[in-house]
Motif scaffolding. Structure first.
Motif, PDB file in Angstrom:
ATOM      1  N   ILE A 142       0.850  -1.185   0.000  1.00  0.00           N
ATOM      2  CA  ILE A 142       0.000   0.000   0.000  1.00  0.00           C
ATOM      3  C   ILE A 142       0.891   1.242   0.000  1.00  0.00           C
ATOM      4  N   ASP A 143       0.569   2.194  -0.868  1.00  0.00           N
ATOM      5  CA  ASP A 143       1.343   3.431  -0.904  1.00  0.00           C
ATOM      6  C   ASP A 143       0.809   4.430   0.128  1.00  0.00           C
ATOM      7  N   LYS A 144       1.431   5.598   0.201  1.00  0.00           N
ATOM      8  CA  LYS A 144       1.033   6.608   1.196  1.00  0.00           C
ATOM      9  C   LYS A 144      -0.390   7.112   0.975  1.00  0.00           C
ATOM     10  N   ALA A 145      -0.898   7.024  -0.248  1.00  0.00           N
ATOM     11  CA  ALA A 145      -2.266   7.450  -0.537  1.00  0.00           C
ATOM     12  C   ALA A 145      -3.293   6.400  -0.107  1.00  0.00           C
ATOM     13  N   GLY A 146      -2.820   5.215   0.303  1.00  0.00           N
ATOM     14  CA  GLY A 146      -3.732   4.153   0.708  1.00  0.00           C
ATOM     15  C   GLY A 146      -4.158   3.249  -0.433  1.00  0.00           C
ATOM     16  N   ASP A 147      -3.427   3.316  -1.550  1.00  0.00           N
ATOM     17  CA  ASP A 147      -3.766   2.500  -2.716  1.00  0.00           C
ATOM     18  C   ASP A 147      -2.941   1.222  -2.755  1.00  0.00           C
ATOM     19  N   VAL A 148      -3.589   0.154  -3.211  1.00  0.00           N
ATOM     20  CA  VAL A 148      -2.904  -1.114  -3.454  1.00  0.00           C
ATOM     21  C   VAL A 148      -2.131  -0.959  -4.753  1.00  0.00           C
ATOM     22  N   VAL A 149      -0.805  -1.142  -4.684  1.00  0.00           N
ATOM     23  CA  VAL A 149       0.028  -0.979  -5.879  1.00  0.00           C
ATOM     24  C   VAL A 149       0.711  -2.279  -6.295  1.00  0.00           C
ATOM     25  N   TRP A 150       0.706  -3.274  -5.392  1.00  0.00           N
ATOM     26  CA  TRP A 150       1.323  -4.575  -5.678  1.00  0.00           C
ATOM     27  C   TRP A 150       0.585  -5.603  -4.846  1.00  0.00           C
ATOM     28  N   ARG A 151       0.508  -6.827  -5.396  1.00  0.00           N
ATOM     29  CA  ARG A 151      -0.256  -7.856  -4.699  1.00  0.00           C
ATOM     30  C   ARG A 151       0.264  -9.240  -5.039  1.00  0.00           C
ATOM     31  N   ALA A 152       0.177 -10.134  -4.048  1.00  0.00           N
ATOM     32  CA  ALA A 152       0.502 -11.548  -4.252  1.00  0.00           C
ATOM     33  C   ALA A 152      -0.475 -12.375  -3.438  1.00  0.00           C
ATOM     34  N   ARG A 153      -0.542 -13.661  -3.773  1.00  0.00           N
ATOM     35  CA  ARG A 153      -1.396 -14.603  -3.043  1.00  0.00           C
ATOM     36  C   ARG A 153      -0.550 -15.783  -2.603  1.00  0.00           C
ATOM     37  N   GLY A 154      -0.847 -16.314  -1.440  1.00  0.00           N
ATOM     38  CA  GLY A 154      -0.203 -17.533  -0.968  1.00  0.00           C
ATOM     39  C   GLY A 154       1.075 -17.286  -0.192  1.00  0.00           C
ATOM     40  N   ALA A 155       1.686 -18.388   0.241  1.00  0.00           N
ATOM     41  CA  ALA A 155       2.934 -18.336   1.011  1.00  0.00           C
ATOM     42  C   ALA A 155       4.038 -17.693   0.181  1.00  0.00           C
ATOM     43  N   VAL A 156       5.032 -17.172   0.868  1.00  0.00           N
ATOM     44  CA  VAL A 156       6.148 -16.551   0.170  1.00  0.00           C
ATOM     45  C   VAL A 156       6.910 -17.601  -0.636  1.00  0.00           C
ATOM     46  N   SER A 157       7.408 -17.175  -1.766  1.00  0.00           N
ATOM     47  CA  SER A 157       8.319 -17.978  -2.584  1.00  0.00           C
ATOM     48  C   SER A 157       9.475 -17.054  -2.926  1.00  0.00           C
TER      49      SER A 157
END
Length: 175
Positions: A142-157
């Motif tokens: 989330i950026d300072k404006a409160g927007d989702v700018v990147w996303r992933a699903r599931g456990a880390v790889s």
């Protein structure tokens, strides 16, 4: 058997493209240290990573990200991360009980401060988050404006960790 389950979970890990940033839905909630926040606006950090879990069994996947984010944030003082158990709201008695159970299970004060339970209408909230199903966790930058700018699903790889690190470095202006 556990190794097979872990491998299957890790294989399901994926970056979800975010071609256009969109607002993370605002909600008021408390962390396990009993501090109130308007999420995401009140959350400190120049780059904020939100780990959303929808079921108790998602904790394994959350824990994989917590380890990666602890290491990543050590070199990036502007990076903050939060665990957001996202639960169907059933009223204040249920909320107090569940927060108490989680508080008892998390002895670390820093982790309690980073854990903010969202009691929401889950169906509507997931729709606002653009999450099609709650079968696994979501990781959102989330950026300072409160927007989702990147996303992933599931456990880390390794791939999702590296992709997040690049997005965080871009956001923080790191070389």
């Amino acid at each position: 058997m556990l190794t097979a389950i872990a491998a299957a979970t890790l294989a399901a890990s994926q970056v979800v493209p975010v071609p256009d940033p969109y607002p993370f839905p605002e909600t008021t909630a408390s962390n396990l240290s009993r501090e109130r926040f308007t999420v995401p606006d009140d959350l400190p950090g120049d780059a904020r990573v939100l780990l959303l879990a929808y079921e108790q069994e998602h904790q394994f996947d959350i824990d994989t990200w917590l380890a990666a984010l602890e290491k990543m944030s050590a070199d990036r003082p502007g990076l903050a991360y939060y665990e957001l158990p996202t639960v169907q709201g059933y009223g204040p008695i249920f909320s107090r009980w569940l927060d108490g159970v989680m508080r008892d299970g998390i002895p670390d004060a820093d982790q309690r401060a980073r854990t903010i339970t969202l009691y929401v209408n889950k169906r509507k909230y997931l729709k606002a988050l653009r999450v099609e199903d709650a079968a696994t966790i979501d990781v959102m930058l989330i950026d300072k404006a409160g927007d989702v700018v990147w996303r992933a699903r599931g456990a880390v790889s390794p791939e999702t960790r590296d992709a997040l690190q690049t997005a965080v470095d871009d956001m923080l202006g790191a070389a």
